[in-house]
Scaffold this active site. Structure first.
Site, PDB file in Angstrom:
ATOM      1  N   HIS A 146       7.107  25.870   2.454  1.00 55.05           N
ATOM      2  CA  HIS A 146       7.783  27.179   2.481  1.00 55.05           C
ATOM      3  C   HIS A 146       8.086  27.645   1.059  1.00 55.05           C
ATOM      4  CE1 HIS A 146      10.766  30.287   3.141  1.00 55.05           C
ATOM      5  NE2 HIS A 146      11.693  29.555   2.554  1.00 55.05           N
TER       6      HIS A 146
ATOM      7  N   ASP B 133      -8.691  50.961 -16.590  1.00 54.54           N
ATOM      8  CA  ASP B 133      -8.674  49.683 -15.857  1.00 54.54           C
ATOM      9  C   ASP B 133      -7.949  48.658 -16.711  1.00 54.54           C
ATOM     10  OD1 ASP B 133      -9.337  47.363 -14.246  1.00 54.54           O
ATOM     11  OD2 ASP B 133     -10.910  48.595 -13.369  1.00 54.54           O
TER      12      ASP B 133
ATOM     13  N   TRP C 236       9.696  21.552  -3.410  1.00 52.97           N
ATOM     14  CA  TRP C 236       8.772  22.248  -4.326  1.00 52.97           C
ATOM     15  C   TRP C 236       8.936  21.758  -5.751  1.00 52.97           C
ATOM     16  CZ3 TRP C 236       9.187  26.326  -8.180  1.00 52.97           C
ATOM     17  CH2 TRP C 236      10.480  26.620  -8.560  1.00 52.97           C
TER      18      TRP C 236
ATOM     19  N   SER D  90      -4.725  30.716 -12.717  1.00 53.60           N
ATOM     20  CA  SER D  90      -4.810  32.125 -12.326  1.00 53.60           C
ATOM     21  C   SER D  90      -3.743  32.947 -13.030  1.00 53.60           C
ATOM     22  CB  SER D  90      -4.667  32.232 -10.808  1.00 53.60           C
ATOM     23  OG  SER D  90      -4.251  33.511 -10.440  1.00 53.60           O
ATOM     24  N   SER D  91      -2.519  32.413 -13.061  1.00 56.33           N
ATOM     25  CA  SER D  91      -1.416  33.143 -13.693  1.00 56.33           C
ATOM     26  C   SER D  91      -1.632  33.305 -15.188  1.00 56.33           C
ATOM     27  CB  SER D  91      -0.095  32.413 -13.459  1.00 56.33           C
ATOM     28  OG  SER D  91       0.266  32.492 -12.116  1.00 56.33           O
TER      29      SER D  91
ATOM     30  N   HIS E 179      12.749  27.536 -14.741  1.00 50.15           N
ATOM     31  CA  HIS E 179      13.717  28.614 -14.892  1.00 50.15           C
ATOM     32  C   HIS E 179      13.094  29.922 -15.329  1.00 50.15           C
ATOM     33  CE1 HIS E 179      17.574  30.181 -14.227  1.00 50.15           C
ATOM     34  NE2 HIS E 179      17.336  30.951 -15.255  1.00 50.15           N
TER      35      HIS E 179
ATOM     36  N   GLU F 119      10.312  30.756 -14.528  1.00 51.07           N
ATOM     37  CA  GLU F 119       9.628  31.152 -13.302  1.00 51.07           C
ATOM     38  C   GLU F 119      10.501  32.047 -12.415  1.00 51.07           C
ATOM     39  OE1 GLU F 119       6.619  30.863 -12.106  1.00 51.07           O
ATOM     40  OE2 GLU F 119       7.074  31.546 -10.079  1.00 51.07           O
TER      41      GLU F 119
ATOM     42  N   TYR G  34      12.712  34.105 -13.409  1.00 50.43           N
ATOM     43  CA  TYR G  34      12.732  35.437 -14.019  1.00 50.43           C
ATOM     44  C   TYR G  34      11.382  36.114 -13.882  1.00 50.43           C
ATOM     45  CZ  TYR G  34      17.250  34.078 -15.639  1.00 50.43           C
ATOM     46  OH  TYR G  34      18.552  33.658 -15.672  1.00 50.43           O
TER      47      TYR G  34
ATOM     48  N   SER H  62      14.118  50.258 -11.223  1.00 55.42           N
ATOM     49  CA  SER H  62      14.435  51.316 -12.194  1.00 55.42           C
ATOM     50  C   SER H  62      13.679  52.594 -11.864  1.00 55.42           C
ATOM     51  CB  SER H  62      14.063  50.857 -13.606  1.00 55.42           C
ATOM     52  OG  SER H  62      14.842  49.761 -13.985  1.00 55.42           O
TER      53      SER H  62
ATOM     54  N   HIS I   1      20.475  23.753 -16.472  1.00 58.67           N
ATOM     55  CA  HIS I   1      21.563  24.018 -15.529  1.00 58.67           C
ATOM     56  C   HIS I   1      21.128  23.700 -14.092  1.00 58.67           C
ATOM     57  CE1 HIS I   1      20.154  28.481 -15.358  1.00 58.67           C
ATOM     58  NE2 HIS I   1      19.603  27.817 -14.393  1.00 58.67           N
ATOM     59  N   HIS I   2      19.845  23.380 -13.907  1.00 60.26           N
ATOM     60  CA  HIS I   2      19.401  22.871 -12.605  1.00 60.26           C
ATOM     61  C   HIS I   2      19.654  21.370 -12.485  1.00 60.26           C
ATOM     62  CE1 HIS I   2      17.203  26.603 -11.568  1.00 60.26           C
ATOM     63  NE2 HIS I   2      17.045  26.695 -12.873  1.00 60.26           N
TER      64      HIS I   2
ATOM     65  N   THR J 260      22.118  41.090 -17.411  1.00 56.64           N
ATOM     66  CA  THR J 260      21.955  41.416 -15.990  1.00 56.64           C
ATOM     67  C   THR J 260      22.982  42.462 -15.573  1.00 56.64           C
ATOM     68  OG1 THR J 260      21.363  39.099 -15.742  1.00 56.64           O
ATOM     69  CG2 THR J 260      21.595  40.369 -13.738  1.00 56.64           C
TER      70      THR J 260
ATOM     71  N   LYS K  79      21.961  45.874 -16.600  1.00 53.88           N
ATOM     72  CA  LYS K  79      20.969  46.479 -15.702  1.00 53.88           C
ATOM     73  C   LYS K  79      21.638  47.056 -14.461  1.00 53.88           C
ATOM     74  CE  LYS K  79      16.791  45.530 -15.746  1.00 53.88           C
ATOM     75  NZ  LYS K  79      16.330  46.323 -16.889  1.00 53.88           N
TER      76      LYS K  79
ATOM     77  N   ARG L   1      21.551  20.353   1.342  1.00 51.75           N
ATOM     78  CA  ARG L   1      20.324  21.079   1.655  1.00 51.75           C
ATOM     79  C   ARG L   1      19.202  20.089   1.973  1.00 51.75           C
ATOM     80  NH1 ARG L   1      18.010  23.005  -4.207  1.00 51.75           N
ATOM     81  NH2 ARG L   1      16.305  23.770  -2.949  1.00 51.75           N
TER      82      ARG L   1
END
Lengths: 550, 282
Positions: free
Chosen positions: A88, A118, A153, A183-184, A267, A269, A271, A282, A316-317, A342, A345, A464
């Site tokens: 998932h 293009d 994951w 790919s990324s 991390h 990732e 963002y 926006s 922080h993880h 943040t 924004k 969890r």
């Protein structure tokens, strides 16, 4: 190949190739964007279906659903639950949100927004997309090889090493992520080159639309973060297959090294998943308030600073792995600092609405929903940033609630907002307003009923990634599962309506949103012709898409 | 001879008193209630401060969320296209932008001060009165008191072994709980034998990963006697949901009695055996 049906009517505008080769060999940014979007929908059906299974299982104490599902899949219930949780997350992160926001809307809109015909490297664009289906296949295989990859994951060794998962499943997951990462990286270089070199004359970076800014920053983050993941995955692959011991203490390695490498990627990732959403929101808020974005430069540089700071907060993880207290103190400070850009924004979006003439069309209500729910997810993020406080929340449902508020109710809401915003432009059809509104309100209620009680469960101590839980947690889990029913019903409604609209919807116009829509994609026909901006628009005298009456 | 009988009498006495200490139904001061909204009742100074700090954060979070909600609603009412047909063109306000940068910074500093005080307070203690070592394995915990040569496994009870009438809870009970004294500075060390695990008792404000090849350290001081539950908090494989943690917090005297009895019962450790043999010879 339902994509063919969607775009068949492009053919008489231009000379698009016909049949299967149009898609397999495509070098057209719109076709590739469309394929990315369909790919994302396909993955979302699987990834969302898995999350629904998880909620069904957790609706009441005991193991009832996975007994049946596990047996059907030829696996043991508890192992298949872990496999489901893992698949998932990986599906949603790598195969739903990223392909939709970057590959899908990025490919479709960025070249048009900067007035380019293009992407810079159209053939590389093609391989970027076509690496994704094999990656998806490898990921699905990883669930069925051996006992299936049930590592989460985050793939923490030693559980993801030979000691925890001796069969081939994790190797398949590693190879899947390698392909998705390649790919990324290819896509990221393409976007960076396109945005830096192919903007219309006169469109300086300080005049570029915010979605272009967001995509550029996202691409830079991808380019810097993905190789770190690739390195870590390769080390894990070597640990598993070639006798190295990077993460094995018995050979002088350290399992915590993996966590540092993984979160140094992981991390940024998160963002990568939310910055394009910022850009989209926006545009939508500005369009439907009929006002320019408030504090445009502040918005652009807030995203840039979120991107930069995103690289120095990873641990922080890892507040509970046993890091020294001074390291934790440092990560508290930098993590909390992210709340400042943040906040800029959030307040700038509200200031954009302030004094506006707001029409609450479907894309706008999704964006307002995004702003509020992202705020809720943001404040729980500030709670979790405190290393001391996090001791209570770490690995509980509080964290699950937090990241679903910012991703499921953040990134996914932005994807829906973008879908409704650009639906006319991509398909040439009008999406019925009542259906979009109904979809929004049912989803809004559903996901809040689903995820808000998980804060309570987490605070009370429910960990969890649990297939079964003490009976004391039954009540809020039951409520949470009601939310899953509502959300699932809403999604099925959305899929059916979308199918009907795509086949038989009314024809739309070039700019259905009026004078608030001032980016270049609204100056071309709907659906956008196969080739756009072969004559480059000129920005030197101001924005040619802005309406003269304004 | 009198020494031996005295030893035996003391031994029997401690066994009886100790077994009664953890066979009796202990209260569960921190057990969650149905529809629980907030954290468990704290049972250590750290947990008390965590609850206090969380309630403080909760106020800030709620206020910020409600302010954003109110502003959005106000925009929806005051600036919808009927109420305000002509949009303003204002897209800059330097003062406002400075304000919404500076005010969050101030709020964060206000959060950071108690946060750092708490973080450094909960990290570790200089002079523990007792050390317990927690070892995570798939899928049970092993507890050791390294200074007292006590070591035992704590295995989860299956559903059919749970006695609901006796106040036992499904998925939370173990065959041998960890016994700890109240009002004692306890150092807790963590490690693991196979994969990552995480040991936690939410009521103590303790959670730390058990990592193979590493020893992690934290501390607690239990304030209320009773029975405390936790569950493994780092995904550790197929039975991750099924390796609970149970701590019986008893008075220091009861703990001392239990400790003596455990040490005496532990004949297999050479130290104890030697001491026992020495006693017999006298």
């Amino acid at each position: 190949m339902s994509t063919t049906a969607t775009h068949a009517h492009d053919d008489h505008h231009d000379h698009a190739p016909k049949g299967i080769w149009r898609w397999l060999n495509s070098t057209n940014h719109k076709d590739i964007g469309t394929m990315y979007l369909w790919f994302s929908v396909l993955s979302a059906l699987v990834g969302g279906g898995l999350s629904f299974l998880i909620r069904l299982e957790l609706g009441e104490p005991g193991i009832q659903v996975f007994n049946v599902v596990g047996e059907m899949m030829g696996s043991e219930a508890k192992q298949f639950y872990n496999v489901t949780v893992t698949a998932h997350a990986l599906l949603m992160v790598f195969f739903v949100v990223m392909p939709a926001l970057i590959g899908g809307f990025g490919n479709w809109m960025v070249p048009m927004m900067i007035g380019a015909p293009d992407m810079a490297f159209p053939r590389m664009n093609n391989i970027s997309f076509w690496l994704m289906p094999p990656a998806l296949i490898l990921l699905v295989l990883s669930a069925f090889m051996g006992k299936g990859a049930g590592t989460g994951w985050t793939l923490y060794p030693p559980l993801s090493g030979l000691a925890g998962q001796p069969d081939m499943s994790v190797d398949f997951a590693i190879l899947s992520l390698h392909l998705a990462g390649a790919s990324s990286i290819l896509g990221a270089t393409n976007f960076i080159t396109t945005i830096l070199n192919m903007r219309a004359p006169g469109m300086t970076m300080h005049k570029a639309p915010l979605f272009v800014w967001a995509t550029l920053i996202t691409a830079v983050l991808l380019l810097l973060a993905m190789p770190v993941l690739a390195g870590a995955l390769t080390m894990l692959l070597f640990d598993r297959n070639f006798g190295t011991a990077f993460f094995d203490p018995a050979g002088g390695g350290d399992p915590i090294l993996w966590q540092h490498l993984f979160w140094f990627f992981g991390h940024p990732e998160v963002y990568i998943m939310i910055l394009p959403a910022f850009g989209i929101v926006s545009h939508i808020v500005s369009t439907f308030s009929r006002k320019p974005v408030f504090g445009y430069l502040g918005m652009a540089y807030a995203m840039a600073s979120i991107g930069i700071v995103g690289f120095i907060v990873w641990a922080h993880h890892m507040y509970t792995v046993g890091m020294g207290v001074n390291y934790r103190a440092y990560f508290v400070a930098v993590t909390m600092a992210i709340a400042v850009p943040t906040g800029i924004k959030i307040f700038s979006w509200i200031a954009t609405m302030w004094g506006g003439s707001i029409s609450f069309k479907t894309p706008m209500v999704w964006s307002i929903g995004f702003i509020f729910l992202f705020t809720v997810g943001g404040v729980t993020g500030v709670v979790l940033a405190n290393a001391g406080m996090d001791i209570v929340m770490h690995d509980t449902y509080y964290v699950v609630a937090h990241f679903h508020y910012v991703l499921s109710l953040g990134a996914i809401f932005a994807i829906f907002a973008a879908f409704y915003y650009w639906f006319d432009k991509m398909t040439g059809k009008v999406y019925p307003e009542w259906a979009g509104q109904l979809h929004f309100w049912t989803t809004f209620v559903g996901v809040n009923v689903l995820f808000f009680p998980q804060h309570f469960l987490g605070l009370a101590g429910m960990p969890r990634r649990y297939i079964d839980y003490p009976d004391i947690f039954a009540e809020w889990n039951m409520v949470s599962t009601w939310g899953a029913y509502i959300t699932m019903a809403s999604t099925v409604f959305f899929l059916i309506v979308t199918l009907f609209v795509m086949i038989g919807g009314r024809k739309s116009v070039a700019n259905p949103w009026g004078d608030g829509a001032t980016t270049l994609e609204w100056t071309v026909d709907s659906p956008a012709p196969f080739h756009t901006f072969e004559d480059t628009p000129d920005f030197t005298g101001g924005n040619p898409a802005a309406h003269p009456a304004e | 001879m009198t020494r031996i009988s005295a030893f035996c009498a003391g031994w029997v006495l401690t066994i009886v008193s100790a077994s009664s200490a953890w066979a009796q139904e202990l209260p569960t001061p921190s057990f969650p209630v149905p529809w629980q909204l907030n954290m468990q009742t704290p049972a250590s100074p750290v947990a008390e401060q965590l609850v206090e700090f969380h309630n403080f954060l909760l106020v800030i979070c709620t206020v910020i969320s409600l302010v954003v909600l109110a502003l959005l609603l106000w925009c929806a009412i005051r600036y919808n296209e009927k109420a305000n047909p002509v949009p303003s063109k204002n897209a800059h306000n330097t003062l406002l932008e400075i304000a919404w940068t500076a005010i969050p910074v101030i709020i964060l500093v206000v959060i950071a001060v108690p946060s750092y005080r708490l973080l450094f307070y909960m990290d570790r203690i200089e002079d523990p009165e007792l050390t317990v070592k927690v070892v995570g394995s798939q899928w049970y915990w092993t507890y050791e008191f390294p200074d007292h040569d006590i070591s035992f496994d704590s295995l989860p009870l299956q559903d059919n072994e749970i006695n609901v009438e006796a106040g036992q809870h499904r998925l939370l009970e173990v065959d041998t709980p960890l016994i700890l004294p109240t009002d004692t500075d306890i150092r807790i060390l963590f490690t693991a034998t196979d994969v990552l695990h995480a040991w936690t008792i939410p009521a103590f404000g303790v959670k730390l990963d058990s990592v193979p090849g590493r020893t992690n350290e934290t501390w607690t001081r239990i304030t209320i006697p009773g029975k405390y539950y936790g569950q493994c908090s780092e995904l550790c494989g197929i039975n991750h949901s099924f390796m609970p943690i149970v701590v019986h917090a008893v008075s220091p005297e009861e703990f001392e009695a239990w400790r003596a009895s455990e040490m005496a019962a532990n004949h297999n450790t050479p130290d104890d055996a030697n001491r026992f043999a020495a006693l017999i010879q006298e």
